[in-house]
Structure formats: C-alpha cells, structure tokens
Scaffold this motif. Structure first.
Motif, PDB file in Angstrom:
ATOM      1  N   ILE A  73       0.844  -1.206   0.000  1.00  0.00           N
ATOM      2  CA  ILE A  73       0.000   0.000   0.000  1.00  0.00           C
ATOM      3  C   ILE A  73       0.879   1.256   0.000  1.00  0.00           C
ATOM      4  O   ILE A  73       0.629   2.206  -0.737  1.00  0.00           O
ATOM      5  CB  ILE A  73      -0.944  -0.008   1.225  1.00  0.00           C
ATOM      6  N   TYR A  74       1.928   1.219   0.813  1.00  0.00           N
ATOM      7  CA  TYR A  74       2.835   2.368   0.850  1.00  0.00           C
ATOM      8  C   TYR A  74       3.538   2.547  -0.502  1.00  0.00           C
ATOM      9  O   TYR A  74       3.653   3.672  -1.004  1.00  0.00           O
ATOM     10  CB  TYR A  74       3.878   2.202   1.959  1.00  0.00           C
ATOM     11  N   LEU A  75       3.998   1.444  -1.081  1.00  0.00           N
ATOM     12  CA  LEU A  75       4.668   1.520  -2.387  1.00  0.00           C
ATOM     13  C   LEU A  75       3.748   2.119  -3.452  1.00  0.00           C
ATOM     14  O   LEU A  75       4.159   2.992  -4.229  1.00  0.00           O
ATOM     15  CB  LEU A  75       5.118   0.129  -2.826  1.00  0.00           C
ATOM     16  N   PHE A  76       2.507   1.652  -3.460  1.00  0.00           N
ATOM     17  CA  PHE A  76       1.532   2.172  -4.440  1.00  0.00           C
ATOM     18  C   PHE A  76       1.329   3.675  -4.248  1.00  0.00           C
ATOM     19  O   PHE A  76       1.336   4.439  -5.216  1.00  0.00           O
ATOM     20  CB  PHE A  76       0.204   1.429  -4.294  1.00  0.00           C
ATOM     21  N   ALA A  77       1.151   4.080  -2.992  1.00  0.00           N
ATOM     22  CA  ALA A  77       0.938   5.504  -2.703  1.00  0.00           C
ATOM     23  C   ALA A  77       2.156   6.337  -3.079  1.00  0.00           C
ATOM     24  O   ALA A  77       2.035   7.443  -3.613  1.00  0.00           O
ATOM     25  CB  ALA A  77       0.597   5.691  -1.224  1.00  0.00           C
ATOM     26  N   GLU A  78       3.332   5.799  -2.810  1.00  0.00           N
ATOM     27  CA  GLU A  78       4.581   6.519  -3.099  1.00  0.00           C
ATOM     28  C   GLU A  78       4.775   6.701  -4.601  1.00  0.00           C
ATOM     29  O   GLU A  78       5.100   7.798  -5.069  1.00  0.00           O
ATOM     30  CB  GLU A  78       5.762   5.749  -2.502  1.00  0.00           C
ATOM     31  N   PHE A  79       4.556   5.635  -5.345  1.00  0.00           N
ATOM     32  CA  PHE A  79       4.728   5.738  -6.802  1.00  0.00           C
ATOM     33  C   PHE A  79       3.637   6.593  -7.435  1.00  0.00           C
ATOM     34  O   PHE A  79       3.882   7.304  -8.408  1.00  0.00           O
ATOM     35  CB  PHE A  79       4.749   4.352  -7.435  1.00  0.00           C
ATOM     36  N   ALA A  80       2.425   6.527  -6.867  1.00  0.00           N
ATOM     37  CA  ALA A  80       1.326   7.340  -7.397  1.00  0.00           C
ATOM     38  C   ALA A  80       1.603   8.822  -7.189  1.00  0.00           C
ATOM     39  O   ALA A  80       1.323   9.659  -8.066  1.00  0.00           O
ATOM     40  CB  ALA A  80       0.016   6.960  -6.717  1.00  0.00           C
ATOM     41  N   ALA A  81       2.182   9.150  -6.017  1.00  0.00           N
ATOM     42  CA  ALA A  81       2.499  10.548  -5.729  1.00  0.00           C
ATOM     43  C   ALA A  81       3.752  10.997  -6.464  1.00  0.00           C
ATOM     44  O   ALA A  81       3.953  12.192  -6.681  1.00  0.00           O
ATOM     45  CB  ALA A  81       2.679  10.735  -4.224  1.00  0.00           C
ATOM     46  N   ASN A  82       4.623   9.998  -6.793  1.00  0.00           N
ATOM     47  CA  ASN A  82       5.868  10.284  -7.513  1.00  0.00           C
ATOM     48  C   ASN A  82       6.705  11.327  -6.792  1.00  0.00           C
ATOM     49  O   ASN A  82       7.217  12.276  -7.372  1.00  0.00           O
ATOM     50  CB  ASN A  82       5.562  10.756  -8.948  1.00  0.00           C
ATOM     51  N   ARG A  83       6.817  11.140  -5.441  1.00  0.00           N
ATOM     52  CA  ARG A  83       7.585  12.094  -4.635  1.00  0.00           C
ATOM     53  C   ARG A  83       9.041  11.684  -4.571  1.00  0.00           C
ATOM     54  O   ARG A  83       9.378  10.520  -4.706  1.00  0.00           O
ATOM     55  CB  ARG A  83       7.011  12.168  -3.211  1.00  0.00           C
ATOM     56  N   GLY A  84       9.902  12.639  -4.285  1.00  0.00           N
ATOM     57  CA  GLY A  84      11.311  12.375  -4.044  1.00  0.00           C
ATOM     58  C   GLY A  84      12.138  12.358  -5.312  1.00  0.00           C
ATOM     59  O   GLY A  84      11.643  12.125  -6.415  1.00  0.00           O
ATOM     60  N   LYS A  85      13.418  12.615  -5.151  1.00  0.00           N
ATOM     61  CA  LYS A  85      14.342  12.570  -6.271  1.00  0.00           C
ATOM     62  C   LYS A  85      14.601  11.116  -6.657  1.00  0.00           C
ATOM     63  O   LYS A  85      14.617  10.225  -5.808  1.00  0.00           O
ATOM     64  CB  LYS A  85      15.651  13.246  -5.891  1.00  0.00           C
ATOM     65  N   LYS A  86      14.816  10.888  -7.919  1.00  0.00           N
ATOM     66  CA  LYS A  86      14.999   9.520  -8.395  1.00  0.00           C
ATOM     67  C   LYS A  86      16.185   8.836  -7.732  1.00  0.00           C
ATOM     68  O   LYS A  86      16.159   7.644  -7.467  1.00  0.00           O
ATOM     69  CB  LYS A  86      15.166   9.525  -9.916  1.00  0.00           C
ATOM     70  N   GLU A  87      17.241   9.625  -7.433  1.00  0.00           N
ATOM     71  CA  GLU A  87      18.444   8.997  -6.901  1.00  0.00           C
ATOM     72  C   GLU A  87      18.307   8.553  -5.452  1.00  0.00           C
ATOM     73  O   GLU A  87      19.079   7.745  -4.976  1.00  0.00           O
ATOM     74  CB  GLU A  87      19.644   9.944  -7.048  1.00  0.00           C
ATOM     75  N   ASP A  88      17.311   9.086  -4.712  1.00  0.00           N
ATOM     76  CA  ASP A  88      17.195   8.690  -3.310  1.00  0.00           C
ATOM     77  C   ASP A  88      15.867   8.016  -2.974  1.00  0.00           C
ATOM     78  O   ASP A  88      15.618   7.673  -1.832  1.00  0.00           O
ATOM     79  CB  ASP A  88      17.418   9.886  -2.382  1.00  0.00           C
ATOM     80  N   ILE A  89      15.017   7.824  -3.975  1.00  0.00           N
ATOM     81  CA  ILE A  89      13.693   7.277  -3.692  1.00  0.00           C
ATOM     82  C   ILE A  89      13.757   5.822  -3.235  1.00  0.00           C
ATOM     83  O   ILE A  89      12.993   5.401  -2.370  1.00  0.00           O
ATOM     84  CB  ILE A  89      12.747   7.437  -4.902  1.00  0.00           C
ATOM     85  N   ASN A  90      14.682   5.031  -3.790  1.00  0.00           N
ATOM     86  CA  ASN A  90      14.788   3.630  -3.387  1.00  0.00           C
ATOM     87  C   ASN A  90      15.179   3.507  -1.915  1.00  0.00           C
ATOM     88  O   ASN A  90      14.627   2.696  -1.169  1.00  0.00           O
ATOM     89  CB  ASN A  90      15.817   2.905  -4.257  1.00  0.00           C
ATOM     90  N   LYS A  91      16.149   4.321  -1.507  1.00  0.00           N
ATOM     91  CA  LYS A  91      16.581   4.327  -0.112  1.00  0.00           C
ATOM     92  C   LYS A  91      15.444   4.736   0.812  1.00  0.00           C
ATOM     93  O   LYS A  91      15.232   4.151   1.875  1.00  0.00           O
ATOM     94  CB  LYS A  91      17.768   5.276   0.054  1.00  0.00           C
ATOM     95  N   LYS A  92      14.687   5.750   0.397  1.00  0.00           N
ATOM     96  CA  LYS A  92      13.554   6.223   1.195  1.00  0.00           C
ATOM     97  C   LYS A  92      12.489   5.139   1.332  1.00  0.00           C
ATOM     98  O   LYS A  92      11.956   4.911   2.426  1.00  0.00           O
ATOM     99  CB  LYS A  92      12.954   7.462   0.527  1.00  0.00           C
TER     100      LYS A  92
END
Length: 265
Positions: free
Chosen positions: A86-105
């Motif tokens: 659910i968190y992953l879906f929400a995160e990708f839907a919002a498309n927040r964060g810089k690409k280089e640090d989104i995986n770590k977040k």
C-alpha cells in the motif's frame, strides 16, 4: 533541575493516574487508551528515524490495530504483508522524491512500517489481552516494569561495574540487570494469588520478565543510537517520550500473557 529530580516529580504526578487508568478502565476504554498511546509512540518513532512524509506510515501502522481488536489474526498477518505494498503504491502514485534517493527512502519507510506494526502495535495489543484475561494483569505488568526499572537504576548506579552492552547503552551493567530481574520478581511473587501462579512459577516468570524488560529497552536503544538521539521525545520530563516508557512492554507483554494463559486464567 537535575534529571533524577525531574524523574521523581514526574513519576509522583503521573504514576498514580496511570495505575488508576490501567485498573479502572473497562476493556473497550482501555483499548482506546492504548490506541492513543500507540499513536504517540508511532509518531515519536517515525519522527526519530527521520523519514519524510510521516502521516501515511503513521496511518498504515495504526490501522493494524483494527484487525487485532476484532481478533482477526489472519487479517492482521495479511495487513503486515499488504501494508508495504500500500505504501509503495501511494509513493509511486504521488511520484515524490528525487529519483536517486527514492529507493533508499522506500526501503527505510517499509522497514519502519513493519517494525512499528510488530514491535509497537502488537505488544500494546497484548497489554489489552491481559486486561481481557484478568482485570489485575495490566496493573501487575505495569508495577513489575516500574519495580524492575527502579531496581535496575539504583542497583546499577550503586554497584554497577560490568558493562552489559557498552556499544548500545553504555550505562547498562550486569549488576543493573540483576536488579531488574529481582525488581520484577518481587511484584510477580507478591501478586501470585491474583494471577494463580505457584511460588516457583512466579519466581521464574518474574526473573524472566526482568530480563525481557531490559531487552526491550536495549532494542529501543539500538533505534535511538542509529537515529542519533538520546530520547524518543521530550514529552515526559525526565523520562523522555512515550516510546521510552513503553519499550519494556515490547517483549514482556506477549510473554506474560502467554504465561498467565497457561495457568488457566
């Protein structure tokens, strides 16, 4: 004002109220109290580990209380699996964060969600189960933890020479651990008639409760050391935050519930 003085004054003011609520509240209202405690503890935890976007993880973790309250344990396990998705879906839907640090977040937040559900929500639910088992049991656990912490503090301060886990909690000693074991044992033995335990079982369970309480404190200390903070918050003067006060419940509440249940209460 010194830390010890703050601890004593805060304890004198809050301890009677806490004990009163643990005893007097019926099961439903006691669950509501624990839910409030859970919200504060989870919020402190999320703030402590410094993940961006606090409120979605907070919501996801707190929702796990719902299937537990209705004793839908399979649904709770399913939620443990579904909540990261659910968190992953929400995160990708919002498309927040810089690409280089989104995986770590994402990895960090998913770990926070799972730890919050397993090591904050579940232990507090076991405190509620103790209430359903016997009205006195949450109070017995509370007094056992208080007695354990108090004996650990003064025994460690007076006799402490042998570090227990210096890399994690430099002030903890083996002598303090022994004090913690005897502190909880005294309460479990004194309340054995209320719990239906024999003297031998009370001694063993009391000693193990002291050990598990200290393990819970060490477990939280690891999180604080990784996060670079001394306390989870400054909400309770001299005592830190809600999370600092409930860490001893992490392993003791499930342990005591299962031990008391085995006695046929």
């Amino acid at each position: 004002m010194g830390e010890l003085k703050k601890r004593v004054i805060t304890g004198i003011l809050l301890a009677p109220l806490t004990a009163f609520l643990f005893y007097i509240l019926p099961s439903e209202w006691f669950f509501a109290l624990l839910t409030i405690v859970a919200v504060f503890a989870v919020f402190e935890y999320i703030t402590m580990v410094k993940i961006p976007g606090k409120y979605l993880p907070l919501f996801i973790i707190i929702v796990s209380l719902v299937p537990l309250y209705y004793k839908c344990y399979q649904a709770y396990l399913m939620w443990l699996i579904a909540s990261p998705l659910i968190y992953l879906f929400a995160e990708f839907a919002a498309n927040r964060g810089k690409k280089e640090d989104i995986n770590k977040k994402i990895i960090k937040t998913v770990a926070v969600i799972l730890i919050g559900e397993a090591f904050i929500i579940l232990p507090l639910f076991y405190v509620y189960l103790l209430k359903e088992l016997n009205n006195y049991l949450p109070l017995i656990l509370l007094f056992a933890i208080w007695s354990s912490d108090t004996c650990a503090y003064f025994t460690g301060k007076t006799f402490g020479k042998t570090p227990l886990v210096p890399q994690i909690s430099p002030k903890k000693t083996f002598e303090g651990l022994i004090g913690a074991m005897f502190g909880s044992m005294i309460i479990i033995v004194l309340t054995s008639r209320l719990s239906g335990l024999s003297l031998t079982k009370s001694i063993i369970i009391g000693l193990l409760t002291g050990v598990l309480g200290q393990l819970g404190d060490i477990f939280e200390s690891i999180g604080k050391r990784v996060s670079g903070v001394k306390d989870s918050s400054s909400l309770i003067p001299g005592h830190g935050g809600i999370l600092d006060r409930m860490d001893s419940f992490i392993f003791t509440a499930p342990f005591l519930y299962n031990m008391y249940r085995l006695t046929g209460m």
